[in-house]
Design a protein around this motif. Structure first.
Motif, PDB file in Angstrom:
ATOM      1  N   VAL A 297       0.841  -1.200   0.000  1.00 37.94           N
ATOM      2  CA  VAL A 297       0.000   0.000   0.000  1.00 37.94           C
ATOM      3  C   VAL A 297       0.874   1.247   0.000  1.00 37.94           C
ATOM      4  O   VAL A 297       0.621   2.204  -0.746  1.00 37.94           O
ATOM      5  N   TYR A 298       1.940   1.250   0.809  1.00 36.42           N
ATOM      6  CA  TYR A 298       2.803   2.427   0.882  1.00 36.42           C
ATOM      7  C   TYR A 298       3.607   2.592  -0.394  1.00 36.42           C
ATOM      8  O   TYR A 298       3.722   3.685  -0.950  1.00 36.42           O
ATOM      9  N   ILE A 299       4.205   1.462  -0.863  1.00 35.94           N
ATOM     10  CA  ILE A 299       5.119   1.549  -2.005  1.00 35.94           C
ATOM     11  C   ILE A 299       4.369   1.952  -3.268  1.00 35.94           C
ATOM     12  O   ILE A 299       4.812   2.805  -4.034  1.00 35.94           O
ATOM     13  N   GLY A 301       1.571   3.390  -3.366  1.00 37.73           N
ATOM     14  CA  GLY A 301       0.948   4.698  -3.177  1.00 37.73           C
ATOM     15  C   GLY A 301      -0.552   4.645  -3.292  1.00 37.73           C
ATOM     16  O   GLY A 301      -1.185   5.558  -3.813  1.00 37.73           O
ATOM     17  N   ILE A 302      -1.143   3.572  -2.810  1.00 43.12           N
ATOM     18  CA  ILE A 302      -2.601   3.478  -2.813  1.00 43.12           C
ATOM     19  C   ILE A 302      -3.133   4.531  -1.855  1.00 43.12           C
ATOM     20  O   ILE A 302      -2.696   4.604  -0.712  1.00 43.12           O
ATOM     21  N   PRO A 303      -4.079   5.362  -2.325  1.00 44.17           N
ATOM     22  CA  PRO A 303      -4.572   6.433  -1.451  1.00 44.17           C
ATOM     23  C   PRO A 303      -5.214   5.858  -0.195  1.00 44.17           C
ATOM     24  O   PRO A 303      -5.923   4.858  -0.272  1.00 44.17           O
TER      25      PRO A 303
END
Lengths: 355, 339, 341
Positions: A297-299, A301-303
């Motif tokens: 999710v972080y990598i 870039g999921i909002p």
């Protein structure tokens, strides 16, 4: 070799491994350096190391949870026990005149672990001796326990300044983070004990049919007590690692919802909530899937507003893929395509048969 | 036999619960003795001594909130006013239940920090119908009918975001491009939404500022550390981290140090709150700028409550006095900080 | 023990007959837990009145219904699921989702009746999805409904991150209309709806084939299949019922708060489960009452009311208190219903 491969592809842990590999591929596409591991200041450094380190507390709790679930139980209080453990160790270290003395730290850690064990005995007594349903028995400690942790810290975040204690969260052994080493050691020891001794069999037996086990001579009540105590002990250990990692005791947030992650990891790994057969390796894969999911999710870039839906989709995908129905259809499909090669046995569906 | 013994045991427990003094449950000095002492001082303190205030707190989800609670309880006990306190565990329905209960108990003033802005009209109308004035703290409600509350005392989260943005604009006045990572608060929480909005309002005008990543750290240190750790790897040339609270900033500091960089120097950090640990980090140079969000509303609340009780008019919107801190200001202010 | 009691009973055989029948009901494993809960509820109410002023008023009791109407409906849905030996963790998030859907659609100008219909259909469909996962794909209820929980909560955030206010006249009137019951006591319309739901559920569970199949499923699924009961259909239907009840609960909740907020009702599923267990339903399935679950909700509400009247419990003592009271309830229930030999 092909028999082993067929065993693997037919086992419940196959699809979680596939999902794990899939997530890693997505990560590498989004950030090509994802799998890079370098050596910085004498220790390993890289995204995979972070995944292992951040997943270590969850793994510890999930190992204990696997054994509890195998006995057809559940332990919702692990998060609160982790919070209490962190609060206790912080209170002790902050009130001690010698927080940098390793012996003081050892004592504080010891007291926190013993307290965790006692809380596990409490849970086990409610479940095994008073025969209260595990979900409610542990819900009580989950509610009251967080209150106790907040009582100890008086609702504040207590920042620690003890170098020896920080070693748990930020130190390294042979290049690996201490937390990862501790989790690995616990996992391996647990696997050895349950598989090399009859303990594993007893646990599965109690989970499948407690009454028959008792009549067969297994001290199921004592066993249950021990299992809950062990789970709580591991939760306390996880709490110490979390607290050391953030160098502060946050009774409000330490271990919040970690029980859900742990249960999810155990089930993804193939252990059934109905009790019985369990798989610690499966739990390890489950924890890795969950932690990699968070990192993805972080990598990628999921909002943040879409994160929950993404997690839901992955959980649904894993459970549908793992389901015996899918495996049946898949096996039938393979059978149709590869006649007359003998097919592998279809795993019988679990029906609950009450005693 | 066992059954009757058990019933008797429970009855005894219930009566003990009924008879035990309230000292067992408090951490602050809000027990009956203080109310009695307040009554003797009533002549000196105006009518405040008979006043009963019902306060429905959001929860104890952070050090900030606990400091807020402690300050309010201290202020009321100093003033000799009886305070009924309830904790909603961050649930709106619990706050509604508590307020309804206060109406039922017949308190003189109701005060609360709404956990969310919307949805209070029904219960506030009931309070109005019962003739009990309401004072809001920390966050406001979005009712169109503002006769439903006497006054709102609290911070302006959007303004906090603005102040952070202004510092960033000044700091990077000569730079060509600035890459920013934003550590958001809990998704859906008003402070997080407003602080993000306030920040974007100021820096959004200039295309040289780019928010390369924005993820939620849930207002916790662990969250801030985990997010920063991951984002630093995929965005190694980031210039600035803007965190919606100090705790996430403190977590970010640990992640930056673990990556072998120097927080405050290689990567600048701006946060909101000004809790003690944050101020310490600012004084040490690891954080560069903090916008204060003060939880110490107790004395102001007592003042407003007493005024309302005595029938005086009060301002509808009272903004808490908050300031900002740079490193030197932090070093100077640190010894006096109450929380 | 039993012989001594029998000796002390009046010689009149009719009275003795009724008394022993009464005793049998009180100690039977079916009714005993609920009756114990009722007894403890009364004991708590009495002790509250002794300790606090303004406690023994009818409005305090009625407020329990007013404030917990949505939880009563939720507990009813949860009862159906737990009776079959399953569990539904998604209910809290579905409440949030329902309120959010209502708020968003009303903001867009859709009329109230349409909004409520869409919400109920949506939540029932979600329940259907989970039920199918559980029955067709044999996914364990804990996991399937956990996924449902994540999905519902996630959809809330997607629909709107910030909270949305509801200003529709119908909803507002539902929220503020009070039905006077004499004196200063009054209730809201939601209470009537909740009681209706309880009545319908009671009828369905005890007087319909569906209800009998639900109980049978909890006892033993295999036996149910062998007896020719529509086990599969029922298993899926209970989750649809739970989804529908969660939707109704969500609509009642939006009457209660007049807003859609994505962070609301976190952990409410645990409240519903606790209420159902306090009300005497076994989590293994097969035993339980809808009326007991409603009573369980009132018990939880009474605990909260007492804490609020106490007015001095800090956040942590509140949690310890709730945990402790829950413990007392569960232990006493166990002790008092243990079969005498």
């Amino acid at each position: 070799m092909s028999a082993q491969l067929r065993n693997f592809t037919g086992s419940r842990v196959f699809w979680p491994v596939v999902i794990l590999v899939g997530l890693i591929i997505v990560d590498v596409i989004a950030f090509p350096g994802f799998l890079d591991i370098t050596v910085k200041e004498g220790h390993l450094f890289g995204a995979p190391i972070d995944i292992l380190r951040n997943g270590a507390p969850t793994l510890l709790i999930a190992v204990g949870m696997t054994l509890v679930i195998a006995t057809r139980g559940i332990d919702l209080s692990v998060g609160s026990i982790a919070a209490i453990s962190g609060a206790v160790v912080s209170a002790l270290l902050l009130n001690s005149p010698t927080p940098d003395n390793p012996w003081t730290v050892v004592q504080a850690v010891g007291i926190a672990l013993i307290l965790g064990f006692i809380l596990g005995v409490w849970n086990g007594t409610l479940v095994a001796y008073l025969k209260i349903q595990p979900i409610i028995a542990t819900l009580i400690l989950m509610t009251a326990g967080r209150g106790v942790a907040m009582l100890i810290t008086e609702g504040q975040i207590l920042t620690l300044h003890s170098k020896p204690f920080e070693w748990f969260g930020s130190g390294f052994i042979a290049g690996f983070p201490v937390a990862v080493v501790i989790a690995a050691v616990v996992l391996i020891l647990t696997m050895l004990v349950v598989r090399r001794s009859a303990l594993g069999m007893f646990i599965e037996s109690v989970g499948i049919n407690p009454e028959a086990s008792r009549q067969a001579g297994i001290r199921s009540r004592g066993l249950l007590l021990g299992i809950y105590a062990f789970c709580a002990l591991l939760a306390a250990l996880a709490g110490l690692i979390i607290t050391s990692d953030q160098t502060a005791a946050d009774a409000n947030n330490t271990g919040l919802f970690i029980e859900l992650d742990a249960i999810l990891a155990v089930v993804i790994g193939g252990t059934s909530l109905m009790g019985g057969r369990f798989s610690l390796i499966g739990t390890l894969v489950g924890v890795l899937v969950i932690q990699t999911l968070v990192t993805t999710v972080y990598i990628v870039g999921i909002p943040p507003v879409a994160t929950m839906v993404f997690k839901a989709i992955v959980v649904i995908a894993v459970s549908l893929l793992q389901s015996p129905t899918t495996n049946e259809k898949f096996a039938n499909w393979r059978k149709d395509r590869r006649r007359p090669t003998p097919t592998k046995a279809i795993e019988p569906t679990r029906e609950k048969v009450s005693a | 036999m066992k059954k009757y013994a058990a019933i008797a045991a429970f009855g005894a427990a219930a009566l003990t619960l009924a008879g035990c003094s309230s000292d067992g449950g408090t951490d602050g000095a809000t027990d009956g003795a203080t109310a009695a002492a307040g009554e003797t001082e009533a002549a000196a303190a105006g009518d405040a001594g008979d006043m009963v205030v019902g306060f429905a707190q959001v929860g104890a989800e952070s050090g900030w909130r606990t400091a807020n609670t402690n300050d309010i309880q201290r202020a009321f006990s100093d003033a000799g006013i009886e305070l009924k306190f309830s904790d909603a565990q961050q649930k709106q329905e619990n706050q509604i239940k508590a307020i309804r209960s206060y109406i039922q108990q017949g308190v003189d003033i109701i005060s609360f920090s709404p956990v969310v802005e919307t949805g209070w009209d029904a219960v506030l109308n009931e309070a109005k119908a019962a003739g009990i004035p309401v004072i809001l703290t920390d966050r406001s409600v979005d009712s169109e009918d503002d006769s439903l509350y006497e006054s709102f005392l609290g911070s302006d989260f959007v303004l906090e975001g603005n102040k952070a943005g202004e510092w960033v604009v000044n700091e990077y006045a000569d730079a060509d491009s600035v890459k920013i990572i934003q550590l958001e608060g809990t998704t859906g929480a008003a402070p997080a939404i407003d602080r993000a909005e306030g920040f974007i309002d100021i820096i959004g005008a200039d295309p040289k500022f780019e928010i390369v990543a924005s993820q939620t750290g849930d207002f916790t240190r662990a969250g801030g550390k985990e997010v920063t750790e991951a984002l630093l790897k995929s965005n190694p040339d980031v210039d600035l981290i803007y965190a919606h609270n100090d705790d996430m900033g403190l977590g970010a500091i640990e992640a930056i140090e673990a990556a072998g960089l120097e927080p405050g120097v290689d990567i600048k950090i701006v946060t909101v709150d000004a809790v003690h640990d944050g101020m310490q980090a600012l004084a040490d140079g690891k954080i560069n700028f903090i916008v204060e969000c003060s939880p110490l509303l107790g004395d102001q609340l007592v003042e407003i409550a007493t005024a309302v009780y005595n029938g005086e008019t009060v301002d509808k919107r009272i903004v808490t006095e908050e300031t900002t801190f740079t490193q030197d200001e932090a070093i100077a202010a640190l010894p006096e900080r109450a929380y | 023990m039993s012989s001594t009691v029998m000796e002390r009973l009046p010689a009149n055989s009719a009275t003795r007959g009724t008394l022993s029948a009464g005793r049998r009901i009180i100690t039977s494993p079916k009714y005993a837990p609920v009756l114990v809960t009722l007894g403890l509820f009364i004991a708590m109410f009495v002790s509250g009145g002794v300790r606090y002023d303004n406690f023994w008023s009818p409005q305090v009791l009625l407020n329990l219904f007013v404030d917990n109407a949505y939880l009563i409906v939720l507990a009813v849905g949860m009862t159906f699921v737990i009776l079959t030996g399953g569990i539904d963790l998604s209910v809290g998030s579905v409440i949030a989702l329902s309120a959010m859907i209502c708020a968003k659609l009303l903001e867009a100008g859709v009329p109230a009746a349409g909004v409520i219909a869409v919400t109920l259909i949506a939540t029932s469909l979600l329940g259907l999805g989970m039920g199918l996962m559980i029955h067709v794909f044999k996914v364990q209820p804990f996991i399937a409904t956990l996924a449902g929980m994540f999905l519902a909560r996630g959809l809330c955030y997607v629909i709107s991150e910030a909270s949305i206010s509801i200003n529709d006249p119908f909803f507002v009137s539902m929220a503020s209309t009070r039905i006077p019951l004499g004196g200063s006591a009054s209730i809201t319309i939601s209470v009537i709806i909740a009681l209706l739901v309880v009545a319908v559920a009671f009828y369905v569970l005890h007087y319909s084939r569906f209800g009998r199949t639900v109980y049978a499923l909890g006892g033993s699924e295999q036996s149910g299949t062998l007896m020719g009961l529509p086990v599969g259909r029922t298993k899926v239907l209970v989750y649809v019922v739970s989804g529908l009840c969660s939707g109704i609960s969500g609509v009642l909740y939006s009457f209660y708060t007049l807003s859609g907020y994505s962070l609301t009702a976190v952990g409410t599923e645990l409240d519903a489960i606790a209420a159902v267990v306090i009300g005497g339903t076994l989590l293994t399935g097969g035993y339980g009452f809808v009326l007991g679950s409603a009573l369980g909700v009132l018990v939880l509400g009474l605990i909260q009311t007492m804490i609020s009247y106490e007015g001095t419990l800090s956040s942590w003592w509140t949690r310890i208190f709730i945990g402790g009271l829950l413990l007392v309830f569960i232990v006493l229930q166990k002790v008092l219903t243990r079969r005498r030999d």
